[in-house]
Design a protein around this motif. Structure first.
Motif, PDB file in Angstrom:
ATOM      1  N   ALA A   1      97.595 152.729 -18.476  1.00  0.00           N
ATOM      2  CA  ALA A   1      96.199 152.546 -18.071  1.00  0.00           C
ATOM      3  C   ALA A   1      96.166 151.997 -16.658  1.00  0.00           C
ATOM      4  CB  ALA A   1      95.486 151.605 -19.041  1.00  0.00           C
ATOM      5  N   SER A   2      97.098 152.458 -15.837  1.00  0.00           N
ATOM      6  CA  SER A   2      97.216 151.946 -14.471  1.00  0.00           C
ATOM      7  C   SER A   2      96.082 152.448 -13.596  1.00  0.00           C
ATOM      8  CB  SER A   2      98.551 152.369 -13.859  1.00  0.00           C
ATOM      9  OG  SER A   2      99.632 151.747 -14.516  1.00  0.00           O
ATOM     10  N   THR A   3      95.571 151.568 -12.778  1.00  0.00           N
ATOM     11  CA  THR A   3      94.551 151.937 -11.808  1.00  0.00           C
ATOM     12  C   THR A   3      95.225 152.518 -10.559  1.00  0.00           C
ATOM     13  OG1 THR A   3      94.618 149.769 -10.749  1.00  0.00           O
ATOM     14  CG2 THR A   3      93.099 150.034 -12.612  1.00  0.00           C
ATOM     15  N   ILE A   4      94.416 153.049  -9.661  1.00  0.00           N
ATOM     16  CA  ILE A   4      94.934 153.545  -8.387  1.00  0.00           C
ATOM     17  C   ILE A   4      95.604 152.410  -7.620  1.00  0.00           C
ATOM     18  CG2 ILE A   4      94.212 154.381  -6.109  1.00  0.00           C
ATOM     19  CD1 ILE A   4      92.153 156.151  -7.575  1.00  0.00           C
ATOM     20  N   SER A   5      95.030 151.225  -7.666  1.00  0.00           N
ATOM     21  CA  SER A   5      95.602 150.074  -6.962  1.00  0.00           C
ATOM     22  C   SER A   5      96.973 149.719  -7.523  1.00  0.00           C
ATOM     23  CB  SER A   5      94.664 148.871  -7.070  1.00  0.00           C
ATOM     24  OG  SER A   5      93.382 149.181  -6.577  1.00  0.00           O
ATOM     25  N   GLN A   6      97.127 149.737  -8.833  1.00  0.00           N
ATOM     26  CA  GLN A   6      98.419 149.462  -9.448  1.00  0.00           C
ATOM     27  C   GLN A   6      99.447 150.528  -9.079  1.00  0.00           C
ATOM     28  OE1 GLN A   6      96.362 148.722 -13.484  1.00  0.00           O
ATOM     29  NE2 GLN A   6      98.353 147.755 -13.722  1.00  0.00           N
ATOM     30  N   GLN A   7      99.012 151.784  -9.110  1.00  0.00           N
ATOM     31  CA  GLN A   7      99.929 152.868  -8.760  1.00  0.00           C
ATOM     32  C   GLN A   7     100.374 152.762  -7.305  1.00  0.00           C
ATOM     33  OE1 GLN A   7      98.614 156.837 -10.118  1.00  0.00           O
ATOM     34  NE2 GLN A   7      97.194 155.794 -11.484  1.00  0.00           N
ATOM     35  N   LEU A   8      99.465 152.336  -6.429  1.00  0.00           N
ATOM     36  CA  LEU A   8      99.829 152.180  -5.022  1.00  0.00           C
ATOM     37  C   LEU A   8     100.844 151.054  -4.851  1.00  0.00           C
ATOM     38  CD1 LEU A   8      99.496 152.860  -2.049  1.00  0.00           C
ATOM     39  CD2 LEU A   8      97.535 151.306  -1.981  1.00  0.00           C
ATOM     40  N   ALA A   9     100.612 149.919  -5.506  1.00  0.00           N
ATOM     41  CA  ALA A   9     101.552 148.797  -5.430  1.00  0.00           C
ATOM     42  C   ALA A   9     102.936 149.225  -5.884  1.00  0.00           C
ATOM     43  CB  ALA A   9     101.032 147.633  -6.276  1.00  0.00           C
ATOM     44  N   LYS A  10     102.982 149.979  -6.960  1.00  0.00           N
ATOM     45  CA  LYS A  10     104.262 150.459  -7.498  1.00  0.00           C
ATOM     46  C   LYS A  10     104.925 151.419  -6.523  1.00  0.00           C
ATOM     47  CE  LYS A  10     103.900 153.372 -10.844  1.00  0.00           C
ATOM     48  NZ  LYS A  10     103.619 153.946 -12.176  1.00  0.00           N
ATOM     49  N   ASN A  11     104.155 152.350  -5.982  1.00  0.00           N
ATOM     50  CA  ASN A  11     104.702 153.333  -5.041  1.00  0.00           C
ATOM     51  C   ASN A  11     105.279 152.669  -3.799  1.00  0.00           C
ATOM     52  OD1 ASN A  11     104.196 156.566  -5.106  1.00  0.00           O
ATOM     53  ND2 ASN A  11     102.896 155.529  -6.588  1.00  0.00           N
ATOM     54  N   LEU A  12     104.550 151.725  -3.248  1.00  0.00           N
ATOM     55  CA  LEU A  12     104.940 151.119  -1.978  1.00  0.00           C
ATOM     56  C   LEU A  12     106.134 150.181  -2.108  1.00  0.00           C
ATOM     57  CD1 LEU A  12     101.490 150.210  -0.358  1.00  0.00           C
ATOM     58  CD2 LEU A  12     103.066 151.997   0.380  1.00  0.00           C
ATOM     59  N   PHE A  13     106.147 149.349  -3.167  1.00  0.00           N
ATOM     60  CA  PHE A  13     107.076 148.225  -3.183  1.00  0.00           C
ATOM     61  C   PHE A  13     108.054 148.185  -4.356  1.00  0.00           C
ATOM     62  CE2 PHE A  13     103.080 146.690  -1.175  1.00  0.00           C
ATOM     63  CZ  PHE A  13     103.562 146.528   0.109  1.00  0.00           C
ATOM     64  N   LEU A  14     107.840 148.984  -5.382  1.00  0.00           N
ATOM     65  CA  LEU A  14     108.654 148.842  -6.591  1.00  0.00           C
ATOM     66  C   LEU A  14     109.422 150.118  -6.892  1.00  0.00           C
ATOM     67  CD1 LEU A  14     106.005 146.802  -8.607  1.00  0.00           C
ATOM     68  CD2 LEU A  14     107.972 145.936  -7.325  1.00  0.00           C
ATOM     69  N   TRP A  15     109.631 150.419  -8.146  1.00  0.00           N
ATOM     70  CA  TRP A  15     110.450 151.565  -8.527  1.00  0.00           C
ATOM     71  C   TRP A  15     109.815 152.267  -9.721  1.00  0.00           C
ATOM     72  CZ3 TRP A  15     111.642 146.420  -9.089  1.00  0.00           C
ATOM     73  CH2 TRP A  15     111.769 145.940 -10.380  1.00  0.00           C
ATOM     74  N   SER A  16     110.276 153.472  -9.997  1.00  0.00           N
ATOM     75  CA  SER A  16     109.702 154.260 -11.086  1.00  0.00           C
ATOM     76  C   SER A  16     110.316 153.839 -12.417  1.00  0.00           C
ATOM     77  CB  SER A  16     109.940 155.751 -10.840  1.00  0.00           C
ATOM     78  OG  SER A  16     111.335 156.013 -10.765  1.00  0.00           O
ATOM     79  N   GLY A  17     109.791 154.432 -13.498  1.00  0.00           N
ATOM     80  CA  GLY A  17     110.309 154.110 -14.824  1.00  0.00           C
ATOM     81  C   GLY A  17     109.533 152.985 -15.469  1.00  0.00           C
ATOM     82  N   GLN A  18     109.823 152.736 -16.735  1.00  0.00           N
ATOM     83  CA  GLN A  18     109.141 151.699 -17.497  1.00  0.00           C
ATOM     84  C   GLN A  18     109.995 150.440 -17.534  1.00  0.00           C
ATOM     85  OE1 GLN A  18     106.040 151.994 -18.661  1.00  0.00           O
ATOM     86  NE2 GLN A  18     105.927 154.087 -17.877  1.00  0.00           N
ATOM     87  N   SER A  19     109.417 149.328 -17.152  1.00  0.00           N
ATOM     88  CA  SER A  19     110.141 148.064 -17.129  1.00  0.00           C
ATOM     89  C   SER A  19     109.138 146.919 -17.134  1.00  0.00           C
ATOM     90  CB  SER A  19     111.039 147.982 -15.890  1.00  0.00           C
ATOM     91  OG  SER A  19     111.498 146.673 -15.686  1.00  0.00           O
ATOM     92  N   TRP A  20     109.372 145.925 -17.995  1.00  0.00           N
ATOM     93  CA  TRP A  20     108.490 144.763 -18.018  1.00  0.00           C
ATOM     94  C   TRP A  20     108.649 143.946 -16.731  1.00  0.00           C
ATOM     95  CZ3 TRP A  20     104.535 144.694 -21.021  1.00  0.00           C
ATOM     96  CH2 TRP A  20     104.578 145.301 -22.287  1.00  0.00           C
ATOM     97  N   VAL A  21     109.856 143.959 -16.166  1.00  0.00           N
ATOM     98  CA  VAL A  21     110.079 143.250 -14.905  1.00  0.00           C
ATOM     99  C   VAL A  21     109.227 143.877 -13.799  1.00  0.00           C
ATOM    100  CG1 VAL A  21     111.771 142.675 -13.122  1.00  0.00           C
ATOM    101  CG2 VAL A  21     112.415 142.530 -15.542  1.00  0.00           C
ATOM    102  N   ARG A  22     109.286 145.214 -13.714  1.00  0.00           N
ATOM    103  CA  ARG A  22     108.492 145.890 -12.701  1.00  0.00           C
ATOM    104  C   ARG A  22     107.002 145.667 -12.923  1.00  0.00           C
ATOM    105  NH1 ARG A  22     107.096 151.710 -13.478  1.00  0.00           N
ATOM    106  NH2 ARG A  22     105.260 150.587 -14.194  1.00  0.00           N
ATOM    107  N   LYS A  23     106.590 145.710 -14.179  1.00  0.00           N
ATOM    108  CA  LYS A  23     105.175 145.509 -14.494  1.00  0.00           C
ATOM    109  C   LYS A  23     104.736 144.111 -14.079  1.00  0.00           C
ATOM    110  CE  LYS A  23     101.850 148.021 -16.232  1.00  0.00           C
ATOM    111  NZ  LYS A  23     101.530 149.333 -15.644  1.00  0.00           N
ATOM    112  N   GLY A  24     105.624 143.129 -14.299  1.00  0.00           N
ATOM    113  CA  GLY A  24     105.297 141.763 -13.914  1.00  0.00           C
ATOM    114  C   GLY A  24     105.145 141.605 -12.415  1.00  0.00           C
TER     115      GLY A  24
END
Length: 244
Positions: free
Chosen positions: A121-144
């Motif tokens: 249920a990720s918003t555009i803002s969440q997807q942007l944060a993930k794209n810019l600074f994090l990594w793909s895949g499912q992870s509670w660490v990344r989500k945090g």
């Protein structure tokens, strides 16, 4: 005989240097993302972590000739159809939420409890944060890590800026990033000329741009494209005015 005081806390001692180094390292880890996010309000990102990850994957497979297709275009050079299509498809409450759509989170959880597949249920803002600074895949660490980055982006950027950067970095096809590269690759025309139907199809592949292909659409993509067009007509172009 008086005992000598420990020198572990004195300047120049090994313990002191280790503590200082640790404090500096933590400060860098905390402040660097903050500075990058704040700078991103005015400075266009040179690359993203998702693009870096894609290069690593290509090189790991021996594809040393891989080059990401990407060309930045400012907001006023992107057809209004594309941001409207992406909001219609990905995040219809985008202009109004603070980075998190709790209604969609609750609905996804309720659907999962009823036996449906757990969906994001990720918003555009969440997807942007993930794209810019994090990594793909499912992870509670990344989500945090995604949560504070999303809040910081929402706090320092306008909604229009968030969507402008998102449309320039999101992957619309394998190795094809941003509206301009995608429009030129799939339609042989610039992002400024995208029609409602073309924009809707580009938005339709965003859940999985490696599986779903803009210029070779599956029945699912075509069906989703038609649904997005209906949503775009319901929202109307006036919806874009809420981004300011």
């Amino acid at each position: 005989m008086a005992k000598k005081k420990s020198s572990s806390g004195k300047k120049g001692s090994l313990g002191y240097r280790l503590k200082r180094g640790l404090i500096i390292a933590v400060a860098i880890l905390v402040l660097a993302p903050v500075m990058l996010v704040v700078a991103g309000r005015w400075i266009n990102p040179f690359t993203t972590m998702f693009i870096v990850e894609r290069y690593v994957q290509a090189w790991d497979q021996g594809d040393w000739d891989f080059r990401a297709e990407r060309e930045w275009v400012d907001w006023d050079r992107i057809s209004r159809n594309l941001p409207l299509a992406v909001m219609s498809s990905e995040d219809q409450r985008f202009p109004d939420h603070n980075g998190f759509d709790w209604k969609q989170v609750e609905k996804a959880y309720t659907d999962w409890q009823d036996g449906d597949r757990l969906r994001g249920a990720s918003t555009i803002s969440q997807q942007l944060a993930k794209n810019l600074f994090l990594w793909s895949g499912q992870s509670w660490v990344r989500k945090g890590l995604e949560v504070p980055l999303t809040y910081l982006i929402e706090l320092t950027w306008s909604k229009q800026r968030i969507l402008e950067v998102y449309l320039n970095v999101v992957e619309f096809g394998d190795g094809i990033y941003g509206a301009q590269a995608a429009a030129l690759t799939f339609y042989r025309e610039p992002a400024s000329s995208l029609s409602m139907s073309q924009a809707a199809r580009m938005a339709a592949v965003l859940p999985n741009p490696k599986k779903f292909i803009v210029d070779r659409p599956s029945n699912y993509v075509m069906s989703r494209q038609r649904w997005i067009v209906r949503q775009m007509n319901q929202l109307g172009y006036g919806y874009l005015d809420k981004l300011h």
